[in-house]
Design a protein around this motif. Structure first.
Motif, PDB file in Angstrom:
ATOM      1  N   VAL A  81      10.504 -21.041  35.235  1.00  0.00           N
ATOM      2  CA  VAL A  81      10.403 -20.120  36.539  1.00  0.00           C
ATOM      3  C   VAL A  81      11.058 -21.403  37.453  1.00  0.00           C
ATOM      4  CG1 VAL A  81       9.723 -19.791  39.066  1.00  0.00           C
ATOM      5  CG2 VAL A  81       9.143 -18.727  36.940  1.00  0.00           C
ATOM      6  N   LYS A  85      12.521 -18.190  45.256  1.00  0.00           N
ATOM      7  CA  LYS A  85      13.468 -18.101  47.563  1.00  0.00           C
ATOM      8  C   LYS A  85      12.586 -17.161  48.004  1.00  0.00           C
ATOM      9  CE  LYS A  85      17.721 -19.385  45.550  1.00  0.00           C
ATOM     10  NZ  LYS A  85      19.440 -19.301  45.302  1.00  0.00           N
ATOM     11  N   GLU A  88      15.112 -14.929  50.244  1.00  0.00           N
ATOM     12  CA  GLU A  88      15.248 -13.701  49.322  1.00  0.00           C
ATOM     13  C   GLU A  88      14.445 -12.802  48.821  1.00  0.00           C
ATOM     14  OE1 GLU A  88      18.755 -15.144  47.312  1.00  0.00           O
ATOM     15  OE2 GLU A  88      19.389 -16.556  49.152  1.00  0.00           O
ATOM     16  N   ARG A  90      12.654 -13.611  45.887  1.00  0.00           N
ATOM     17  CA  ARG A  90      13.469 -13.611  45.181  1.00  0.00           C
ATOM     18  C   ARG A  90      12.237 -15.098  43.819  1.00  0.00           C
ATOM     19  NH1 ARG A  90      19.461 -12.594  44.029  1.00  0.00           N
ATOM     20  NH2 ARG A  90      18.416 -10.409  44.524  1.00  0.00           N
ATOM     21  N   MET A  92      13.794 -17.197  41.182  1.00  0.00           N
ATOM     22  CA  MET A  92      14.751 -17.974  39.707  1.00  0.00           C
ATOM     23  C   MET A  92      14.255 -18.292  38.775  1.00  0.00           C
ATOM     24  SD  MET A  92      16.926 -17.218  42.437  1.00  0.00           S
ATOM     25  CE  MET A  92      18.370 -17.859  41.074  1.00  0.00           C
ATOM     26  N   THR A  94      15.158 -19.338  34.349  1.00  0.00           N
ATOM     27  CA  THR A  94      16.772 -20.300  34.191  1.00  0.00           C
ATOM     28  C   THR A  94      17.728 -19.540  33.430  1.00  0.00           C
ATOM     29  OG1 THR A  94      14.523 -20.165  31.813  1.00  0.00           O
ATOM     30  CG2 THR A  94      15.331 -22.018  32.771  1.00  0.00           C
ATOM     31  N   ASP A  95      17.125 -18.347  33.470  1.00  0.00           N
ATOM     32  CA  ASP A  95      18.337 -17.619  33.116  1.00  0.00           C
ATOM     33  C   ASP A  95      17.804 -15.240  33.894  1.00  0.00           C
ATOM     34  OD1 ASP A  95      15.829 -16.752  32.004  1.00  0.00           O
ATOM     35  OD2 ASP A  95      16.345 -16.454  29.481  1.00  0.00           O
ATOM     36  N   ALA A  97      16.667 -13.714  37.584  1.00  0.00           N
ATOM     37  CA  ALA A  97      16.263 -13.896  38.909  1.00  0.00           C
ATOM     38  C   ALA A  97      15.319 -11.980  39.049  1.00  0.00           C
ATOM     39  CB  ALA A  97      16.821 -13.815  40.180  1.00  0.00           C
ATOM     40  N   ASP A  99      13.163  -9.578  41.668  1.00  0.00           N
ATOM     41  CA  ASP A  99      12.904 -10.176  43.427  1.00  0.00           C
ATOM     42  C   ASP A  99      11.311  -9.022  43.504  1.00  0.00           C
ATOM     43  OD1 ASP A  99      14.707 -10.575  44.027  1.00  0.00           O
ATOM     44  OD2 ASP A  99      15.875  -8.909  43.828  1.00  0.00           O
ATOM     45  N   SER A 271      10.412 -25.718  45.865  1.00  0.00           N
ATOM     46  CA  SER A 271      10.952 -24.726  46.307  1.00  0.00           C
ATOM     47  C   SER A 271      10.802 -23.881  46.806  1.00  0.00           C
ATOM     48  CB  SER A 271      11.539 -24.128  44.588  1.00  0.00           C
ATOM     49  OG  SER A 271      10.352 -23.293  44.331  1.00  0.00           O
TER      50      SER A 271
END
Ligand code: FAD
Length: 454
Positions: A81, A85, A88, A90, A92, A94-95, A97, A99, A271
């Motif tokens: 990871v 966010k 959102e 969400r 994120m 590396t490859d 997302a 929710d 983040s």
């Protein structure tokens, strides 16, 4: 927040906090996704035994999928990871997302070198399986190099082990290295006597185990000295280079330096966009959610959570486990429109081990050390290990080691990597002084002192 009929819960990190939260959702009507960069849960409290050749990595790691196999609505994703966010909803990776409706962040901590990240190469810390294997390679490799070394000063450097940090991990490492050198390996070499090794534990504070009662700190220090460890309190390490370490004005040639002095929270914390404490941990609300986002929870080593007296809770497995259980229950309450009481940590005490058979335990209402404390330590660790196979193997290896005094896992994996940087640097360092016992070597106190301490 509009929540679906079957809410999506995402847990990032399957360490103590994340995994125990996931297991607490077993029968709940929800979609659970557990994301971890590894496919296994790691029992960190026994990592030092992998690092010192007592156990193998697979004895203390267990596949996350196997743990959660019976939870049919749980999905396990192996991914790193990068960021969260919260606005959102969400996560994120590396490859891709993912929710969520509710999120639990439990990504733990990593090493902190107090602004000296360049020390990491020379002084690995102990946090992961890779770290443990690196440390094992360096420790065992140092004995191998010493056996082949004909120069006295170089041999001495190969046989010098410095452990930086006098908390529980430093003590575990120092005790286990001392046992390897002074007991376990005594008959294994022909040219060197492994008992000539020097094991130094360096602690910047006035005593080891500073969070324990003073009497237990004193007992732990005396147990370490009894094992042959040189304990230096009130001593700060000021430089670490491949092959040597400086404490105050004193420069000590040492091929193996291990870092057990500090941890910093996982970078994922940044983040979240919420206030962090001075150590970089997320300041959580009394229900472990983050300010402004009642659907996002931070637990375990990543959270700065206060106890009832306003002091921050320590980075302990027990704290993470209780927080994992609490947050799962709290989310289930929220899903049913119910509220929960604030999180309250129940402190059942702490244990620290200093070599085989020596443990100090602080159970708050009473303290103990010695044999019974050690038996308690064994029982607690076996009970907390995940998986019957692991419990059985660890118990078997401990019993075997007790009966034979032989380590369970003393092979060097990928020996070509063994302290090569340290090797070069030790040689360079010794070459500078012409191989003769240098001022540095004299400052070490020489072999006779180490022998006397034993
Ligand atoms: C050597 C050592 C010895 C210890 N001994 C003891 C002890 O004796 N008693 C005790 O109570 N505590 C001990 N601890 C502390 C205890 O292990 C921690 O407090 C506990 O593991 C914290 O749990 P956690 O869930 O917060 O994090 P962790 O257990 O560290 O789990 C974090 C998880 O998140 C994953 N992760 C991290 N970053 C990401 C990312 N970006 N993307 C995806 N996944 C990620 C990791 O792979 C890991 O699985 C020890 C720790 C260490 C290192």
């Amino acid at each position: 927040m509009a929540v679906r009929e079957c809410p999506r819960i995402v847990i990032v990190g399957a360490g103590f906090g994340g995994l125990y939260a996931a297991r607490a959702f077993t029968h709940a009507p929800l979609q659970l996704t557990v994301i971890d960069r590894h496919n296994y849960h790691l029992f960190q409290p026994l990592l030092y035994q992998v690092a010192t050749a007592g156990l193998s990595p697979s004895d203390i790691a267990y596949p996350i999928r196997s743990v959660l196999r019976k939870q049919r609505t749980t999905r396990v994703v192996q991914a790193q990871v990068l960021a969260i966010k919260p606005h959102e909803h969400r996560v994120m990776m590396t490859d891709g997302a993912v929710d969520y409706d509710y999120l639990i962040v439990a990504t733990g901590a990593r090493h902190s070198y107090f602004g000296h990240s360049e020390w990491e190469k020379s002084a690995p810390g102990l946090k992961s399986v890779t770290d443990a294997l690196t440390i094992r390679r360096r420790i065992l490799g140092a004995f191998e190099q010493a056996e082949r070394e004909s120069d006295e000063a170089r041999r001495r450097a190969w046989l010098t082990f410095v452990i930086v940090g006098g908390g529980p991990t430093g003590l575990e490492l120092a005790g286990a290295v001392a046992e390897l050198a002074f007991k376990v390996m005594v008959q294994d070499f022909r040219r060197i006597d492994s008992r000539e090794a020097r094991v130094l534990l360096v602690q910047a504070m006035p005593r080891v185990l500073p969070t324990y009662p003073e009497a237990l700190s004193a007992e732990a220090e005396s147990a370490l000295r009894g094992l042959g460890v040189e304990v230096r309190t009130n001593t700060a390490v000021t430089a670490i280079h491949p092959g040597w370490v400086t404490m105050g004005e004193q420069r000590i040639p040492a091929a193996t330096v291990l870092w057990a002095a500090g941890v910093a929270p996982s970078p994922v914390a940044h983040s979240l966009g919420v206030p962090l404490d001075h150590a970089g941990r997320v300041l959580v609300e009394p229900d472990l959610s983050i300010p402004g986002h009642p659907e996002v929870f931070v637990i375990g080593d990543l959270a700065a959570c206060m106890d009832q007296t306003g002091h921050p809770l320590p980075g302990l497995a027990a704290v993470a486990v209780q927080q994992g259980h609490y947050v799962a229950r709290h989310i289930l309450n929220l899903m049913q429109g119910r509220s929960s009481d604030p999180f309250r940590y129940v402190d059942k005490g702490t244990l620290a081990t200093i070599g085989r058979g020596r443990v100090v335990a602080d159970f708050r209402v009473f303290r103990m050390s010695g044999f019974w404390a050690w038996l308690t330590w064994l029982a607690v660790h076996l009970f907390l290990l995940i998986g019957f196979r692991n419990r059985f193997l660890v118990l078997f290896k401990w019993t075997w080691a007790l009966m034979t005094s032989q380590p369970g896992a003393s092979i060097i994996i990928d020996g070509t990597e063994t302290s090569s940087a340290a090797d070069t640097a030790v040689k360079e360092e010794i070459a500078k002084t012409g191989g003769a016992p240098s001022a540095v070597a004299r400052a070490q106190g020489g072999m006779s002192k180490a022998a006397a301490l034993r």
